[in-house]
Write a protein that holds these residues in place. Structure first.
Motif, PDB file in Angstrom:
ATOM      1  N   ILE A  41       1.050  -1.070  -0.049  1.00 55.94           N
ATOM      2  CA  ILE A  41      -0.415   0.133   0.100  1.00 55.94           C
ATOM      3  C   ILE A  41       1.435   1.430   0.040  1.00 55.94           C
ATOM      4  CG2 ILE A  41      -1.434   1.645   1.319  1.00 55.94           C
ATOM      5  CD1 ILE A  41      -3.027  -1.859   2.201  1.00 55.94           C
ATOM      6  N   TYR A  42       1.601   1.750   0.810  1.00 53.61           N
ATOM      7  CA  TYR A  42       3.013   2.934   0.799  1.00 53.61           C
ATOM      8  C   TYR A  42       3.963   2.287  -0.661  1.00 53.61           C
ATOM      9  CZ  TYR A  42       6.084   6.116   1.726  1.00 53.61           C
ATOM     10  OH  TYR A  42       6.959   6.579   1.826  1.00 53.61           O
ATOM     11  N   GLU A  43       4.404   1.587  -0.357  1.00 54.89           N
ATOM     12  CA  GLU A  43       5.698   1.155  -1.914  1.00 54.89           C
ATOM     13  C   GLU A  43       5.203   1.707  -3.169  1.00 54.89           C
ATOM     14  OE1 GLU A  43       8.555  -1.395  -1.166  1.00 54.89           O
ATOM     15  OE2 GLU A  43       8.910  -0.882   0.817  1.00 54.89           O
ATOM     16  N   ASP A  44       4.326   0.496  -3.452  1.00 54.00           N
ATOM     17  CA  ASP A  44       3.092   0.651  -4.523  1.00 54.00           C
ATOM     18  C   ASP A  44       2.372   1.356  -4.617  1.00 54.00           C
ATOM     19  OD1 ASP A  44       5.574  -1.172  -5.214  1.00 54.00           O
ATOM     20  OD2 ASP A  44       4.398  -2.557  -4.407  1.00 54.00           O
ATOM     21  N   ARG A  45       1.421   1.756  -3.704  1.00 53.51           N
ATOM     22  CA  ARG A  45       0.281   2.517  -4.388  1.00 53.51           C
ATOM     23  C   ARG A  45       0.212   3.780  -3.563  1.00 53.51           C
ATOM     24  NH1 ARG A  45      -0.173  -0.067  -8.014  1.00 53.51           N
ATOM     25  NH2 ARG A  45       0.260  -2.473  -7.118  1.00 53.51           N
ATOM     26  N   LEU A  46       0.783   3.843  -2.552  1.00 56.24           N
ATOM     27  CA  LEU A  46       1.025   5.782  -2.357  1.00 56.24           C
ATOM     28  C   LEU A  46       2.319   5.923  -3.127  1.00 56.24           C
ATOM     29  CD1 LEU A  46       0.020   5.875   1.436  1.00 56.24           C
ATOM     30  CD2 LEU A  46      -1.423   6.314  -0.347  1.00 56.24           C
ATOM     31  N   VAL A  47       3.633   6.013  -3.369  1.00 60.66           N
ATOM     32  CA  VAL A  47       4.302   6.787  -3.488  1.00 60.66           C
ATOM     33  C   VAL A  47       3.831   6.670  -5.424  1.00 60.66           C
ATOM     34  CG1 VAL A  47       7.327   5.792  -4.277  1.00 60.66           C
ATOM     35  CG2 VAL A  47       6.590   5.118  -2.492  1.00 60.66           C
ATOM     36  N   ALA A  48       2.991   5.734  -5.627  1.00 58.86           N
ATOM     37  CA  ALA A  48       2.978   5.895  -7.237  1.00 58.86           C
ATOM     38  C   ALA A  48       1.960   6.538  -7.403  1.00 58.86           C
ATOM     39  CB  ALA A  48       2.191   4.108  -7.761  1.00 58.86           C
ATOM     40  N   LYS A  49       0.533   7.054  -6.647  1.00 58.06           N
ATOM     41  CA  LYS A  49       0.118   8.050  -5.835  1.00 58.06           C
ATOM     42  C   LYS A  49       0.857   9.632  -6.227  1.00 58.06           C
ATOM     43  CE  LYS A  49      -4.451   9.491  -6.013  1.00 58.06           C
ATOM     44  NZ  LYS A  49      -5.620   8.910  -6.808  1.00 58.06           N
ATOM     45  N   ASP A  50       1.936   9.698  -5.630  1.00 61.20           N
ATOM     46  CA  ASP A  50       2.242  10.536  -5.294  1.00 61.20           C
ATOM     47  C   ASP A  50       3.364  11.078  -6.920  1.00 61.20           C
ATOM     48  OD1 ASP A  50       3.500  12.760  -4.327  1.00 61.20           O
ATOM     49  OD2 ASP A  50       5.491  11.843  -4.138  1.00 61.20           O
ATOM     50  N   LEU A  51       3.458   9.996  -7.288  1.00 61.80           N
ATOM     51  CA  LEU A  51       4.539  10.435  -8.327  1.00 61.80           C
ATOM     52  C   LEU A  51       3.304  10.502  -9.819  1.00 61.80           C
ATOM     53  CD1 LEU A  51       6.423   7.261  -8.876  1.00 61.80           C
ATOM     54  CD2 LEU A  51       7.652   9.514  -8.382  1.00 61.80           C
ATOM     55  N   ILE A  52       2.173   9.986 -10.273  1.00 62.89           N
ATOM     56  CA  ILE A  52       0.423  10.612 -10.592  1.00 62.89           C
ATOM     57  C   ILE A  52       0.638  12.165 -10.467  1.00 62.89           C
ATOM     58  CG2 ILE A  52      -0.910  10.129 -11.097  1.00 62.89           C
ATOM     59  CD1 ILE A  52      -0.994   7.217 -10.704  1.00 62.89           C
ATOM     60  N   LEU A  53       0.934  12.342  -9.031  1.00 56.84           N
ATOM     61  CA  LEU A  53      -0.140  13.613  -9.243  1.00 56.84           C
ATOM     62  C   LEU A  53       1.103  15.103  -9.215  1.00 56.84           C
ATOM     63  CD1 LEU A  53      -1.603  15.667  -7.182  1.00 56.84           C
ATOM     64  CD2 LEU A  53      -0.032  15.727  -5.249  1.00 56.84           C
ATOM     65  N   LYS A  54       2.211  14.918  -8.417  1.00 53.38           N
ATOM     66  CA  LYS A  54       3.493  15.444  -9.265  1.00 53.38           C
ATOM     67  C   LYS A  54       3.582  15.489 -10.797  1.00 53.38           C
ATOM     68  CE  LYS A  54       6.396  14.362  -5.059  1.00 53.38           C
ATOM     69  NZ  LYS A  54       7.691  14.134  -4.626  1.00 53.38           N
ATOM     70  N   ILE A  55       3.223  15.284 -12.181  1.00 57.04           N
ATOM     71  CA  ILE A  55       3.364  14.302 -12.957  1.00 57.04           C
ATOM     72  C   ILE A  55       1.481  15.113 -13.607  1.00 57.04           C
ATOM     73  CG2 ILE A  55       3.011  13.311 -15.068  1.00 57.04           C
ATOM     74  CD1 ILE A  55       4.293  10.521 -13.649  1.00 57.04           C
ATOM     75  N   SER A  56       0.785  14.904 -13.234  1.00 49.89           N
ATOM     76  CA  SER A  56       0.058  15.880 -13.686  1.00 49.89           C
ATOM     77  C   SER A  56       0.058  17.484 -12.908  1.00 49.89           C
ATOM     78  CB  SER A  56      -1.100  15.316 -13.103  1.00 49.89           C
ATOM     79  OG  SER A  56      -1.851  13.980 -12.692  1.00 49.89           O
ATOM     80  N   ILE A  81      11.661  19.923 -17.482  1.00 49.97           N
ATOM     81  CA  ILE A  81       9.619  19.778 -17.020  1.00 49.97           C
ATOM     82  C   ILE A  81       9.954  17.873 -17.263  1.00 49.97           C
ATOM     83  CG2 ILE A  81       7.623  19.763 -17.094  1.00 49.97           C
ATOM     84  CD1 ILE A  81       7.443  22.947 -16.628  1.00 49.97           C
ATOM     85  N   ASN A  82      10.022  18.184 -19.008  1.00 52.12           N
ATOM     86  CA  ASN A  82      10.326  16.139 -19.603  1.00 52.12           C
ATOM     87  C   ASN A  82      11.109  16.186 -18.978  1.00 52.12           C
ATOM     88  OD1 ASN A  82       8.516  17.246 -21.421  1.00 52.12           O
ATOM     89  ND2 ASN A  82       9.959  18.318 -23.384  1.00 52.12           N
ATOM     90  N   ASN A  83      11.930  16.329 -18.822  1.00 47.28           N
ATOM     91  CA  ASN A  83      13.104  15.654 -17.710  1.00 47.28           C
ATOM     92  C   ASN A  83      12.618  15.330 -16.377  1.00 47.28           C
ATOM     93  OD1 ASN A  83      15.104  16.106 -19.733  1.00 47.28           O
ATOM     94  ND2 ASN A  83      15.935  17.205 -18.857  1.00 47.28           N
ATOM     95  N   GLU A  84      12.364  15.775 -15.898  1.00 47.43           N
ATOM     96  CA  GLU A  84      11.324  15.596 -14.494  1.00 47.43           C
ATOM     97  C   GLU A  84      10.702  14.432 -15.017  1.00 47.43           C
ATOM     98  OE1 GLU A  84      10.465  18.614 -11.759  1.00 47.43           O
ATOM     99  OE2 GLU A  84      11.105  20.434 -12.800  1.00 47.43           O
ATOM    100  N   VAL A  85       9.257  14.492 -16.437  1.00 47.02           N
ATOM    101  CA  VAL A  85       8.335  13.405 -15.693  1.00 47.02           C
ATOM    102  C   VAL A  85       9.093  12.531 -16.106  1.00 47.02           C
ATOM    103  CG1 VAL A  85       6.281  13.215 -17.680  1.00 47.02           C
ATOM    104  CG2 VAL A  85       6.562  15.460 -16.790  1.00 47.02           C
TER     105      VAL A  85
END
Length: 198
Positions: A41-56, A81-85
């Motif tokens: 839940i933490y490593e694969d879901r919350l971290v992924a959700k955070d990355l999706i938010l940053k990319i968005s 920004i492209n490099n960050e994504v």
């Protein structure tokens, strides 16, 4: 103490030890499931959700720049920004992905590459022809929304796994208590029982 009495004692103790070891192994397995579910839940879901938010957030900045035809953005910030994504996508790919999630992530990566191509065309047109670029943003945002939805669904699935494991632990604990009581009575009967001597 006669051999018969020793055997009774040994059998009684062995029954209890076997029960304790068995329930301990079952409990250990359930606790490992709970631990894995929490880590997932933490490593694969919350971290992924955070990355999706940053990319968005970064995609949103790109969209605003495209709408405004902001040449300063494209000369100063777009490559960064492209490099960050790309770095966020690399980190995202390191999480545990479901089959559907891999498919959606591949769609997003393809749509993001198309977005970058349309940006180059937009820059080469001297910030005039942005219709293809603006039409690409809904696809990219839909991909991100679908990826975010998977995080919620998979997080819920992991939570259910941990709940089932906890319920199993509670059930086995209750069964263990009842079996220990029964075994204690059986051991007492075995120990106290004296066959009639002829």
């Amino acid at each position: 103490m006669r051999l018969y009495d020793k055997v009774k004692w040994i059998l009684g103790v062995l029954m209890i030890i076997t029960l304790v070891i068995t329930t301990n192994l079952v409990d250990r397995n359930n606790f490992l499931k709970i631990n894995d579910a929490i880590e997932t839940i933490y490593e694969d879901r919350l971290v992924a959700k955070d990355l999706i938010l940053k990319i968005s957030t970064l995609i949103h900045k790109k969209e605003i720049a495209a709408i405004k035809s902001d040449s300063v953005f494209y000369s100063d910030q777009n490559n960064q920004i492209n490099n960050e994504v790309e770095s966020y996508l690399l980190r995202y790919n390191q999480t545990k992905l479901t089959t559907k999630e891999k498919e959606l992530l591949t769609n997003f990566e393809n749509d993001f590459q198309d977005l970058k191509k349309h940006e180059l065309n937009f820059i080469e047109s001297n910030y005039i022809q942005n219709s293809k670029l603006l039409n690409q943003f809904p696809d990219v945002k839909t991909d991100l929304e679908n990826l975010a939805a998977i995080q919620l669904k998979e997080g819920g699935r992991q939570l259910q796994i941990s709940r089932r494991a906890m319920d199993s632990v509670e059930l086995f604990t209750q069964i263990e208590i009842y079996i220990l009581i029964v075994l204690a009575i059986v051991v007492q009967i075995i120990v106290m029982y004296k066959p009639k001597e002829e």
